[in-house]
Design an enzyme around this catalytic site. Structure first.
Site, PDB file in Angstrom:
ATOM      1  N   GLU A 348      43.558  84.397 -63.804  1.00 34.17           N
ATOM      2  CA  GLU A 348      44.532  83.405 -63.119  1.00 34.17           C
ATOM      3  C   GLU A 348      43.639  82.359 -62.770  1.00 34.17           C
ATOM      4  OE1 GLU A 348      46.772  84.969 -64.227  1.00 34.17           O
ATOM      5  OE2 GLU A 348      46.447  87.110 -63.923  1.00 34.17           O
ATOM      6  N   THR A 349      43.911  81.207 -63.573  1.00 32.97           N
ATOM      7  CA  THR A 349      42.997  80.162 -63.490  1.00 32.97           C
ATOM      8  C   THR A 349      43.648  78.898 -64.450  1.00 32.97           C
ATOM      9  OG1 THR A 349      40.973  81.450 -63.302  1.00 32.97           O
ATOM     10  CG2 THR A 349      40.652  79.044 -63.764  1.00 32.97           C
ATOM     11  N   VAL A 350      43.378  77.802 -64.082  1.00 29.88           N
ATOM     12  CA  VAL A 350      43.441  76.691 -65.048  1.00 29.88           C
ATOM     13  C   VAL A 350      42.405  75.925 -65.558  1.00 29.88           C
ATOM     14  CG1 VAL A 350      45.980  76.367 -64.159  1.00 29.88           C
ATOM     15  CG2 VAL A 350      44.278  75.000 -63.151  1.00 29.88           C
ATOM     16  N   SER A 367      41.121  77.278 -59.559  1.00 33.57           N
ATOM     17  CA  SER A 367      41.442  78.849 -59.418  1.00 33.57           C
ATOM     18  C   SER A 367      41.830  79.250 -58.430  1.00 33.57           C
ATOM     19  CB  SER A 367      40.406  79.669 -60.309  1.00 33.57           C
ATOM     20  OG  SER A 367      40.687  81.227 -60.295  1.00 33.57           O
ATOM     21  N   MET A 430      39.984  80.112 -69.863  1.00 38.95           N
ATOM     22  CA  MET A 430      40.479  80.767 -68.612  1.00 38.95           C
ATOM     23  C   MET A 430      40.428  82.277 -68.873  1.00 38.95           C
ATOM     24  SD  MET A 430      43.890  78.418 -67.883  1.00 38.95           S
ATOM     25  CE  MET A 430      43.990  77.603 -69.757  1.00 38.95           C
TER      26      MET A 430
END
Length: 527
Positions: A348-350, A367, A430
């Site tokens: 879960e990250t951009v 993140s 990601m």
């Protein structure tokens, strides 16, 4: 060139500037900043702030960031914006208190480093301030944003984590359920906090009333945080690390991030002639899987905060050492089982990248780690805290053991590639622990197989993790069977592996080309 009779997306082109992000609102925000005269650094900060509102399961001001910047004047700048454990936290203390799972407690929350890092980056290399650049994010939080399909998917999949705090349920589960695609969501408490940061700078986040409220909330949740921990937050510019591959110099941030594992994998793969293989074939995926298994064994044994643990960086970057690891790979057969990784997989990250008219190139990743991070949301500030501290070990003898003021092993890694001292490719993938594999797969698709950025990001993915070889649904059944015959324990990935962005710079023609991962809602746009 792609087959225009089949579904897909063409590579994006531009001349004066380009942005590639995982959300349309963020890409448009970045272009607005560029077209108004801001540089790539300004645009990246404005875009990532928007993502912290419209992609709340992935990122936000309660998380961390890392940045690589290739300024137009030359060189590479690396910024470590990861936060630290509270001064009162230690493996010994937590074990004495009966803690066995950091992620199940507020001890998984390290002090968020993103806001300080954004301000630090702008002060050194930007042309605008947070007062201006946070306005789009404030607008989306205050006036509302429409939930896009992938955001809705992630929200529904992990929304139950928000039940860990009353404010998480109130703010992020309207009508006691995750919002659906097309639904509008407002986050007024977060808007107020962003407005105060815009007016008073990072001091408003790390000192004073906002910090006091966040600390009080974390203490109530069982954490050991103090206002002194927040006041001490400070990102740092660090010396980037690199290796050569395919005629380019590939740059990463040094540990406590896992970027060195990308470089180790590339050095391992130099022992094989990838360019002569089928880019989607079993042989290429086999070699990638074996390089992954070897490199991740090193990662899990050694990576930690180098300020508090000895990290054998020189050995991990040594091409001769990588070649010795490569000799353990049988091109036709999977190795015997290696020890399983001690960390659970998270994703879960951009990631975003921006290149401006002057050819400043920014590779930027932000993140909150797990979906909705810790799930802990401060009711007064609207800040959703990450759970990056869950990457710490509770073994006091492990290099990555939790300790006062220590930074945990970090999975988020931006990347840059330079040719003859000038930026050539800004990219990232990601996906938590998958990120080094994703970067290697995408980069080698471009350098060894001649794919354009969009084609490289579109290609089906694989991930050797926990004794299994995960394959996306796009990998043909014949390839999966060929990998089984090589001894791999092949399983479906169950969901998309990561999501990435890439911008390539053709200095000779003055053209930018970019791609954005179809596994997300975003896009690359140039002008």
């Amino acid at each position: 060139m792609r087959d225009f009779a089949l579904p897909g997306r063409s590579v994006a082109y531009g001349e004066s500037g380009m942005a590639a992000t995982s959300h349309p609102a963020a890409t448009l925000t970045a272009l607005d900043v560029l077209r108004a005269g801001g540089n790539a650094i300004d645009a990246a900060v404005a875009a990532v702030a928007v993502q912290g509102v419209v992609e709340p399961a992935m990122t936000g001001i309660g998380g961390d960031c890392f940045v690589l910047l290739a300024p137009a004047g030359g060189g590479v700048v690396a910024l470590n914006g990861s936060g630290r454990a509270p001064a009162a936290a230690s493996a010994e203390r937590l074990l004495e208190e009966g803690v066995s799972d950091l992620d199940a407690t507020a001890h998984c929350v390290t002090v968020p480093g993103a806001v300080d890092a954004w301000a630090r980056l702008l002060a050194a290399h930007g042309t605008r301030g947070l007062d201006e650049l946070l306005q789009p994010a404030i607008g989306y939080a205050e006036e509302g944003f429409v939930v896009t399909p992938r955001v809705a998917f992630d929200w529904a999949r992990a929304g139950e984590r928000l039940l860990r705090s009353a404010a998480g349920r109130v703010f992020y589960l309207p009508e006691d359920r995750a919002p659906t695609a097309g639904q509008k969501v407002r986050l007024p408490a977060l808007a107020n906090t962003l407005r105060r940061i815009a007016a008073h700078g990072p001091e408003a986040f790390y000192r004073g009333e906002l910090a006091e409220r966040m600390v009080a909330f974390l203490k109530q949740a069982g954490g050991l945080h103090s206002t002194e921990d927040f006041a001490a937050a400070a990102g740092e510019f660090v010396e980037p690390i690199s290796t050569s591959y395919g005629g380019l110099q590939i740059y990463q941030c040094p540990p406590n991030g896992q970027g060195v594992i990308v470089l180790l994998m590339l050095n391992i793969l130099k022992s094989f002639e990838l360019a002569g293989l089928d880019p989607g074939g079993a042989q290429r995926l086999h070699l990638l899987a074996e390089a992954t298994r070897l490199a991740y064994r090193e990662r899990d044994a050694w990576l930690a905060d180098p300020a508090q643990a000895e990290v054998p960086l020189a050995r991990l970057l040594d091409e001769a050492y990588a070649a010795s690891l490569a000799r353990a790979i049988d091109p036709e057969r999977a190795m015997a089982a290696l020890p399983p990784p001690p960390l659970a997989a998270h994703a879960e990250t951009v990631y975003l990248t921006v290149v401006d008219r002057d050819r400043n190139a920014v590779s930027f990743i932000n993140s909150i780690y797990d979906s909705f991070g810790s799930g802990l949301v401060c009711p007064e500030t609207g800040v959703l805290f990450h759970n990056r501290g869950s990457c710490f070990s509770l073994d006091p003898q492990h290099p990555n053991a939790i300790a006062p003021g220590k930074r945990p092993l970090h999975t988020i890694i931006p990347a840059l590639a330079l040719r003859d001292g000038r930026p050539a490719i800004a990219f990232g993938v990601m996906g938590g622990h998958y990120q080094p594999v994703g970067q290697v797969q995408v980069l080698t698709s471009v350098l060894d197989f001649g794919l354009d950025p969009q084609q490289a990001l579109d290609a089906p993915r694989s991930f050797a993790w926990g004794g299994e070889l995960q394959l996306e649904s796009g990998v043909p059944a014949t390839i999966a069977e060929a990998l089984r015959r090589r001894g791999h324990s092949v399983v479906p990935s169950g969901r998309p592996l990561g999501g990435g962005q890439m911008i390539m710079i053709d200095h000779q023609r003055g053209v930018l080309s970019g791609g954005s991962d179809p596994r997300k809602d975003g896009l690359a746009l140039g002008y």
